[in-house]
Write a protein that holds these residues in place. Structure first.
Motif, mmCIF file in Angstrom:
data_model
loop_
_atom_site.group_PDB
_atom_site.id
_atom_site.type_symbol
_atom_site.label_atom_id
_atom_site.label_comp_id
_atom_site.label_asym_id
_atom_site.label_seq_id
_atom_site.Cartn_x
_atom_site.Cartn_y
_atom_site.Cartn_z
ATOM 1 N N ASP A 123 0.799 -1.220 0.000
ATOM 2 C CA ASP A 123 0.000 0.000 0.000
ATOM 3 C C ASP A 123 0.835 1.275 0.000
ATOM 4 O OD1 ASP A 123 -2.437 -1.301 -0.147
ATOM 5 O OD2 ASP A 123 -2.711 -1.369 2.029
ATOM 6 N N ILE A 124 2.011 1.264 0.590
ATOM 7 C CA ILE A 124 2.842 2.477 0.638
ATOM 8 C C ILE A 124 3.245 2.921 -0.770
ATOM 9 C CG2 ILE A 124 5.054 1.308 1.006
ATOM 10 C CD1 ILE A 124 3.976 4.528 2.750
ATOM 11 N N ILE A 125 3.518 1.968 -1.646
ATOM 12 C CA ILE A 125 3.862 2.314 -3.026
ATOM 13 C C ILE A 125 2.621 2.836 -3.751
ATOM 14 C CG2 ILE A 125 4.606 1.396 -5.262
ATOM 15 C CD1 ILE A 125 6.443 -0.509 -3.699
ATOM 16 N N ALA A 126 1.495 2.211 -3.523
ATOM 17 C CA ALA A 126 0.248 2.661 -4.145
ATOM 18 C C ALA A 126 -0.086 4.085 -3.715
ATOM 19 C CB ALA A 126 -0.887 1.707 -3.796
ATOM 20 N N ILE A 127 0.135 4.402 -2.454
ATOM 21 C CA ILE A 127 -0.136 5.751 -1.946
ATOM 22 C C ILE A 127 0.815 6.763 -2.581
ATOM 23 C CG2 ILE A 127 -0.038 7.208 0.121
ATOM 24 C CD1 ILE A 127 -1.023 4.672 1.675
ATOM 25 N N ALA A 128 2.091 6.421 -2.659
ATOM 26 C CA ALA A 128 3.067 7.326 -3.278
ATOM 27 C C ALA A 128 2.729 7.576 -4.747
ATOM 28 C CB ALA A 128 4.473 6.747 -3.149
ATOM 29 N N LEU A 129 2.327 6.542 -5.453
ATOM 30 C CA LEU A 129 1.938 6.702 -6.856
ATOM 31 C C LEU A 129 0.701 7.581 -6.991
ATOM 32 C CD1 LEU A 129 2.541 3.085 -8.195
ATOM 33 C CD2 LEU A 129 3.803 5.145 -8.832
ATOM 34 N N ALA A 130 -0.251 7.397 -6.111
ATOM 35 C CA ALA A 130 -1.485 8.193 -6.168
ATOM 36 C C ALA A 130 -1.196 9.672 -5.934
ATOM 37 C CB ALA A 130 -2.487 7.669 -5.147
ATOM 38 N N PHE A 131 -0.342 9.983 -4.958
ATOM 39 C CA PHE A 131 -0.024 11.380 -4.685
ATOM 40 C C PHE A 131 0.769 12.024 -5.815
ATOM 41 C CE2 PHE A 131 -1.093 10.579 -0.201
ATOM 42 C CZ PHE A 131 -1.844 11.712 0.043
ATOM 43 N N SER A 132 1.570 11.249 -6.500
ATOM 44 C CA SER A 132 2.376 11.817 -7.583
ATOM 45 C C SER A 132 1.677 11.752 -8.940
ATOM 46 C CB SER A 132 3.724 11.093 -7.657
ATOM 47 O OG SER A 132 3.539 9.729 -7.964
ATOM 48 N N SER A 133 0.509 11.131 -9.013
ATOM 49 C CA SER A 133 -0.157 10.915 -10.299
ATOM 50 C C SER A 133 -0.508 12.204 -11.023
ATOM 51 C CB SER A 133 -1.401 10.055 -10.120
ATOM 52 O OG SER A 133 -2.376 10.741 -9.358
ATOM 53 N N LEU A 138 1.066 14.955 -10.973
ATOM 54 C CA LEU A 138 2.304 15.521 -11.519
ATOM 55 C C LEU A 138 2.818 14.686 -12.683
ATOM 56 C CD1 LEU A 138 4.024 16.238 -8.097
ATOM 57 C CD2 LEU A 138 2.819 17.873 -9.561
ATOM 58 N N LEU A 139 2.701 13.381 -12.561
ATOM 59 C CA LEU A 139 3.222 12.492 -13.596
ATOM 60 C C LEU A 139 2.395 12.492 -14.877
ATOM 61 C CD1 LEU A 139 4.095 9.365 -11.396
ATOM 62 C CD2 LEU A 139 5.698 10.960 -12.446
ATOM 63 N N PHE A 140 1.085 12.702 -14.740
ATOM 64 C CA PHE A 140 0.211 12.524 -15.896
ATOM 65 C C PHE A 140 -0.469 13.807 -16.360
ATOM 66 C CE2 PHE A 140 0.422 8.377 -13.737
ATOM 67 C CZ PHE A 140 1.081 7.691 -14.742
ATOM 68 N N GLY A 141 0.020 14.960 -15.932
ATOM 69 C CA GLY A 141 -0.403 16.226 -16.514
ATOM 70 C C GLY A 141 -1.588 16.925 -15.897
ATOM 71 N N GLY A 142 -1.990 16.545 -14.729
ATOM 72 C CA GLY A 142 -3.086 17.251 -14.080
ATOM 73 C C GLY A 142 -3.832 16.378 -13.103
ATOM 74 N N VAL A 194 -7.174 15.634 -12.803
ATOM 75 C CA VAL A 194 -8.148 14.693 -13.359
ATOM 76 C C VAL A 194 -7.441 13.574 -14.118
ATOM 77 C CG1 VAL A 194 -10.089 14.450 -14.963
ATOM 78 C CG2 VAL A 194 -9.963 16.433 -13.452
ATOM 79 N N GLU A 195 -6.437 13.941 -14.918
ATOM 80 C CA GLU A 195 -5.697 12.932 -15.679
ATOM 81 C C GLU A 195 -5.012 11.943 -14.741
ATOM 82 O OE1 GLU A 195 -5.460 16.195 -16.010
ATOM 83 O OE2 GLU A 195 -5.677 16.754 -18.118
ATOM 84 N N GLY A 196 -4.403 12.464 -13.693
ATOM 85 C CA GLY A 196 -3.732 11.607 -12.716
ATOM 86 C C GLY A 196 -4.699 10.680 -12.010
ATOM 87 N N ALA A 197 -5.871 11.210 -11.651
ATOM 88 C CA ALA A 197 -6.872 10.388 -10.973
ATOM 89 C C ALA A 197 -7.392 9.284 -11.890
ATOM 90 C CB ALA A 197 -8.031 11.263 -10.487
ATOM 91 N N PRO A 209 -11.049 8.878 -3.928
ATOM 92 C CA PRO A 209 -9.746 8.930 -3.271
ATOM 93 C C PRO A 209 -8.620 9.351 -4.215
ATOM 94 C CG PRO A 209 -10.528 6.654 -3.420
ATOM 95 C CD PRO A 209 -11.646 7.535 -3.854
ATOM 96 N N TYR A 210 -8.685 8.944 -5.475
ATOM 97 C CA TYR A 210 -7.603 9.304 -6.390
ATOM 98 C C TYR A 210 -7.671 10.757 -6.829
ATOM 99 C CZ TYR A 210 -5.990 4.538 -6.386
ATOM 100 O OH TYR A 210 -5.490 3.327 -5.987
ATOM 101 N N LEU A 211 -8.858 11.330 -6.935
ATOM 102 C CA LEU A 211 -8.945 12.772 -7.207
ATOM 103 C C LEU A 211 -8.355 13.556 -6.043
ATOM 104 C CD1 LEU A 211 -12.450 13.170 -8.865
ATOM 105 C CD2 LEU A 211 -10.266 13.928 -9.831
ATOM 106 N N LEU A 212 -8.679 13.144 -4.844
ATOM 107 C CA LEU A 212 -8.147 13.811 -3.667
ATOM 108 C C LEU A 212 -6.622 13.666 -3.589
ATOM 109 C CD1 LEU A 212 -8.773 15.399 -1.115
ATOM 110 C CD2 LEU A 212 -9.142 13.242 0.055
ATOM 111 N N ASP A 213 -6.123 12.461 -3.769
ATOM 112 C CA ASP A 213 -4.674 12.232 -3.718
ATOM 113 C C ASP A 213 -3.947 13.013 -4.800
ATOM 114 O OD1 ASP A 213 -5.155 10.468 -1.661
ATOM 115 O OD2 ASP A 213 -4.817 8.661 -2.852
ATOM 116 N N SER A 214 -4.483 12.985 -6.005
ATOM 117 C CA SER A 214 -3.862 13.691 -7.124
ATOM 118 C C SER A 214 -3.843 15.190 -6.869
ATOM 119 C CB SER A 214 -4.617 13.360 -8.409
ATOM 120 O OG SER A 214 -4.027 13.977 -9.512
ATOM 121 N N TYR A 215 -4.958 15.713 -6.368
ATOM 122 C CA TYR A 215 -5.025 17.139 -6.069
ATOM 123 C C TYR A 215 -4.022 17.511 -4.985
ATOM 124 C CZ TYR A 215 -6.591 21.672 -4.564
ATOM 125 O OH TYR A 215 -6.606 23.002 -4.226
#
Length: 164
Positions: free
Chosen positions: A8-18, A20-24, A26-29, A121-127
């Motif tokens: 889960d720690i890797i999944a959380i790190a990916l979600a928070f960085s999504s 930034l990694l994917f251009g926004g 909504v895109e990250g989420a 959760p992914y919209l929140l993490d991405s934001y």
């Protein structure tokens, strides 16, 4: 891979960085929700095939997991969706797909509920990831865009609260 191996720690790190990694945000989420759904579908499938005996053995020792298996068979989409919006059971989040895989739940129903329930959760993490980077960089915040996102995220949080 993080979903399949319950890291889960890797999944959380990916979600928070999504974002930034994917251009926004909504895109990250969307990418995060899709990746999590695919990983969870893999875990779902493994619990029906290669890991079936091991998963059933673990579930037999957990009354909550046994109960969840029965509930998901009765009302699959809603159960998966609501529990993805807000994990309220004392079970690691990554274990849910394995538990669902031991039920008679249709994989497409599981995937739809999981993907849609993952958006909050992914919209929140991405934001939060994008916002944190803006704060660290000292960049000016786009007030209109931030207000719209915050209102949308607030609505999603309320949906999770009421669903729970």
């Amino acid at each position: 891979m993080a979903k399949v191996f319950l890291v889960d720690i890797i999944a959380i790190a990916l979600a928070f960085s999504s974002g930034l990694l994917f251009g926004g945000v909504v895109e990250g989420a969307l990418v995060s929700a899709l990746g999590a759904t695919l990983g969870s579908l893999t875990a779902f499938g493994l619990s029906r095939t290669l890991l079936q005996e091991k998963v059933e053995e673990k579930i037999s020792k957990q009354p909550i997991a046994r109960g969840l298996t029965k509930v998901v068979e009765e009302d699959g989409f809603k159960t998966v969706f609501v529990l993805r919006l807000s994990n309220v059971l004392p079970i690691p989040a990554g274990a849910y797909p394995y538990i669902y895989g031991t039920s008679k739940l249709n994989p497409l129903t599981f995937a739809a509920g999981y993907f849609l329930g993952s958006m909050k959760p992914y919209l929140l993490d991405s934001y939060l990831g994008v916002f944190s980077k803006q704060v660290i960089d000292g960049a000016s915040l786009d007030d209109d865009k931030d207000v719209i996102l915050l209102v949308g995220l607030g609505a999603l949080v309320l949906v999770g609260v009421f669903a729970t």
